[in-house]
Design a protein around this motif. Structure first.
Motif, short mmCIF file in Angstrom:
data_model
loop_
_atom_site.label_atom_id
_atom_site.label_comp_id
_atom_site.label_asym_id
_atom_site.label_seq_id
_atom_site.Cartn_x
_atom_site.Cartn_y
_atom_site.Cartn_z
N GLU A 55 39.86 32.10 45.97
CA GLU A 55 39.48 33.34 45.29
C GLU A 55 38.10 33.82 45.74
OE1 GLU A 55 39.87 32.12 41.24
OE2 GLU A 55 41.95 32.77 41.12
N GLY A 58 38.72 35.48 48.81
CA GLY A 58 39.39 36.74 48.52
C GLY A 58 38.43 37.86 48.18
N GLY A 62 38.34 41.35 50.15
CA GLY A 62 38.40 42.68 49.55
C GLY A 62 37.31 43.59 50.08
N LEU A 94 41.75 45.46 46.18
CA LEU A 94 42.64 44.46 45.58
C LEU A 94 43.65 43.92 46.58
CD1 LEU A 94 43.26 46.08 42.09
CD2 LEU A 94 41.90 44.04 42.62
N ALA A 95 44.19 44.78 47.44
CA ALA A 95 45.15 44.31 48.44
C ALA A 95 44.48 43.37 49.44
CB ALA A 95 45.76 45.51 49.17
N PHE A 98 43.68 40.08 47.50
CA PHE A 98 44.87 39.28 47.23
C PHE A 98 45.39 38.63 48.50
CE2 PHE A 98 49.50 38.90 46.75
CZ PHE A 98 49.54 38.05 45.67
N THR A 101 43.11 35.84 49.56
CA THR A 101 43.23 34.69 48.67
C THR A 101 44.46 33.86 49.04
OG1 THR A 101 42.13 35.86 46.88
CG2 THR A 101 43.48 33.96 46.26
N ILE A 102 45.58 34.52 49.28
CA ILE A 102 46.81 33.81 49.66
C ILE A 102 46.62 33.10 51.00
CG2 ILE A 102 49.22 34.15 50.35
CD1 ILE A 102 48.77 34.37 47.34
#
Length: 123
Positions: A55, A58, A62, A94-95, A98, A101-102
Motif C-alpha cells: 500500500e 501504491g 498513484g 486511484l487506478a 491500486f 499495490t497489486i
C-alpha cells in the motif's frame, strides 16, 4: 455522445499513451497473475506486513500515474477547473495506486520480501 463506448475510450488512451499503453496493460496483466499466484500459494490469506508495504508503494504509484498523465497531455495542473477534472484526476490516482499495490504485493510475495518467516530464518 449519448453513450459510453469502451472502444472510443481505448482509442483515446492509445492516442495519449501510444505504445506505452500496451506495455502498461501487459504489466497489469502480469501483476494480476502474480497476485493470484501469491494468493493461491498463501491459501487465500493476505499477509499484513506485505500488504502495508504494498500500500505504501501504491501511494507512490498513484502519484506516478498523475505525473505520467500530466506528462502525456497538453494541459497542466493550472487547467484543472470543473468538478469532472477533479473526478478524473482522483480516478487516475486511484487506478495507479491500486495497480501498483497489486503489483507490489505480487513482487513482495514472489521474492519473499517483507515476510517474517524469511527474516527469522535468515537471522
Amino acid at each position: 455522445m449519448k453513450e459510453l463506448d469502451p472502444w472510443v475510450f481505448l482509442a483515446v488512451l492509445q492516442e495519449m499513451l501510444g505504445p506505452l499503453l500496451w506495455g502498461l496493460l501487459a504489466l497489469a496483466g502480469l501483476a494480476a497473475i502474480g497476485f493470484l499466484a501469491v494468493l493461491v500459494r498463501d491459501r487465500g490469506r493476505l499477509r499484513a506486513r506485505r500488504l502495508v508495504w504494498a500500500e505504501a508503494a501504491g501511494l507512490l504509484g498513484g502519484i506516478a500515474a498523475v505525473l505520467l498523465t500530466h506528462a502525456v497531455t497538453d494541459s497542466g495542473f493550472a487547467d484543472i477547473g470543473g468538478p469532472i477534472d477533479w473526478v478524473v484526476l482522483a480516478a487516475i490516482f486511484l487506478a495507479g495506486g491500486f495497480g501498483t499495490t497489486i503489483a507490489a504485493y505480487a513482487v513482495f510475495g514472489l521474492t519473499g520480501r517483507n515476510d517474517r518467516r524469511h527474516r527469522i530464518a535468515g537471522a
